[in-house]
Design a protein around this motif. Sequence first.
Motif, PDB file in Angstrom:
ATOM      1  N   SER A   4       0.817  -1.222   0.000  1.00 48.29           N
ATOM      2  CA  SER A   4       0.000   0.000   0.000  1.00 48.29           C
ATOM      3  C   SER A   4       0.845   1.265   0.000  1.00 48.29           C
ATOM      4  CB  SER A   4      -0.924   0.002   1.227  1.00 48.29           C
ATOM      5  OG  SER A   4      -1.773  -1.125   1.232  1.00 48.29           O
ATOM      6  N   GLU A   5       2.134   1.130  -0.337  1.00 45.96           N
ATOM      7  CA  GLU A   5       3.065   2.262  -0.265  1.00 45.96           C
ATOM      8  C   GLU A   5       2.528   3.486  -1.002  1.00 45.96           C
ATOM      9  OE1 GLU A   5       6.574   4.346   0.758  1.00 45.96           O
ATOM     10  OE2 GLU A   5       5.607   2.534   1.537  1.00 45.96           O
ATOM     11  N   SER A   6       1.916   3.287  -2.149  1.00 45.44           N
ATOM     12  CA  SER A   6       1.456   4.431  -2.949  1.00 45.44           C
ATOM     13  C   SER A   6       0.132   5.011  -2.456  1.00 45.44           C
ATOM     14  CB  SER A   6       1.299   4.011  -4.414  1.00 45.44           C
ATOM     15  OG  SER A   6       0.280   3.025  -4.544  1.00 45.44           O
ATOM     16  N   LEU A   7      -0.488   4.370  -1.461  1.00 45.00           N
ATOM     17  CA  LEU A   7      -1.818   4.805  -1.007  1.00 45.00           C
ATOM     18  C   LEU A   7      -1.787   5.608   0.282  1.00 45.00           C
ATOM     19  CD1 LEU A   7      -3.902   1.560  -1.698  1.00 45.00           C
ATOM     20  CD2 LEU A   7      -3.606   3.553  -3.184  1.00 45.00           C
ATOM     21  N   PHE A   8      -0.705   5.535   1.030  1.00 41.85           N
ATOM     22  CA  PHE A   8      -0.646   6.243   2.306  1.00 41.85           C
ATOM     23  C   PHE A   8      -0.776   7.750   2.094  1.00 41.85           C
ATOM     24  CE2 PHE A   8       1.650   2.358   3.691  1.00 41.85           C
ATOM     25  CZ  PHE A   8       0.833   2.025   4.773  1.00 41.85           C
ATOM     26  N   GLY A   9      -1.637   8.366   2.914  1.00 43.92           N
ATOM     27  CA  GLY A   9      -1.809   9.811   2.872  1.00 43.92           C
ATOM     28  C   GLY A   9      -2.657  10.332   1.740  1.00 43.92           C
TER      29      GLY A   9
END
Length: 362
Positions: A75-80
């Motif tokens: 989910s690295e690209s989804l945080f924040g």
Amino acid sequence: MAESAVPSAEGGSPTLKSIQVLRAVAAIGVLTLHTATEKVSFLGGEPAPFKNLIVGAAGVDLFFVISGFVMVYSSESLFGRRDGPQRFFLRRLARIAPLYWAVTLAIILYIYAAHGAQLWAIYSPASLIASFLFWPYPRLDGLAFPVHLLGWTLNYEMFFYAVFAFVILLPRRAAVATVCIAFAAFVTIGRYYTLPLPLGFWANTIILEFCYGMLIALLYREGFRLPRAAAWALGIAALIGYAAAATPTTDWRILFWGLPGAALVASCALSSKTWHPGPAGRFFGLLGDASYSLYLVHPLTFPLVRWTVGRLFVGTDAAWVYAAIAWLAAIAASVACYLIFERPITRALQRRLRAWQTKHAS
């Protein structure tokens, strides 16, 4: 152990090969335990050659640690991101639900075809619906099991996904810390107070194993790596922990089975040495890809083995051959299910989901 990556079928971060192998190990552990149970229930006697393999149940704990790791890693690209919760949860639902719903429906139809009205002596309409919704709900006998008995683990998984979907609005570190603190507080409350369903079900200490995996993934994303010797030492310590662990109570499995699982995941994911799998590694990687099918489908293969070749082993001393056939049949059926149903359906749904999200983001 060591690590390399391949593109993910879900369109997120690359898949870590050693984690896929650990998925296979976890699924095979559960399969082996259930094969021993099938042998004893059908032919009697001791669960040899699988005696003392109750530790196969620890495959569930390893799955939970892996799940915690993968959710943070992938989910690295989804945080924040404002649309992070929606993207994350729909992606997970598309990955988990189709096969589970199909197998659940098959079990319901089988029970009705084989036993007719007895279906309604076990399940109410509400409990059947709850099985499809990943919602812990009591059957008519009071036990909060879904139609597919192994679905109890997915009820925890979906709870974890729902919580994670909320916190993914935060930066990575804050999201991991929030889930870990919330789960620790929730479990503590559950130990001191009797909570109603579904809260009492979800407050089990086993949910802390998701936190083990999340923390390992956080270390991975922060760039922490173990020297090769340290990674091997940690992996060996994990195996010794499994071998030495007694069968734990529910409260203690997060230590006796969860911690060795966390050590095994950490030794694989955090190693500084790149792993290039050979033929055996690639085969286990395939089993890792098919591990979800293996987990859900293998109980359905045992009755087929009974009906086809089971009678050949009644009253013989070759019960272990029956167990081996059942074990291999489950592997073959699960890989076929993955290749024919799970993978095509997942890829098609992920493509549609990405197209829909792209359209609505523009």
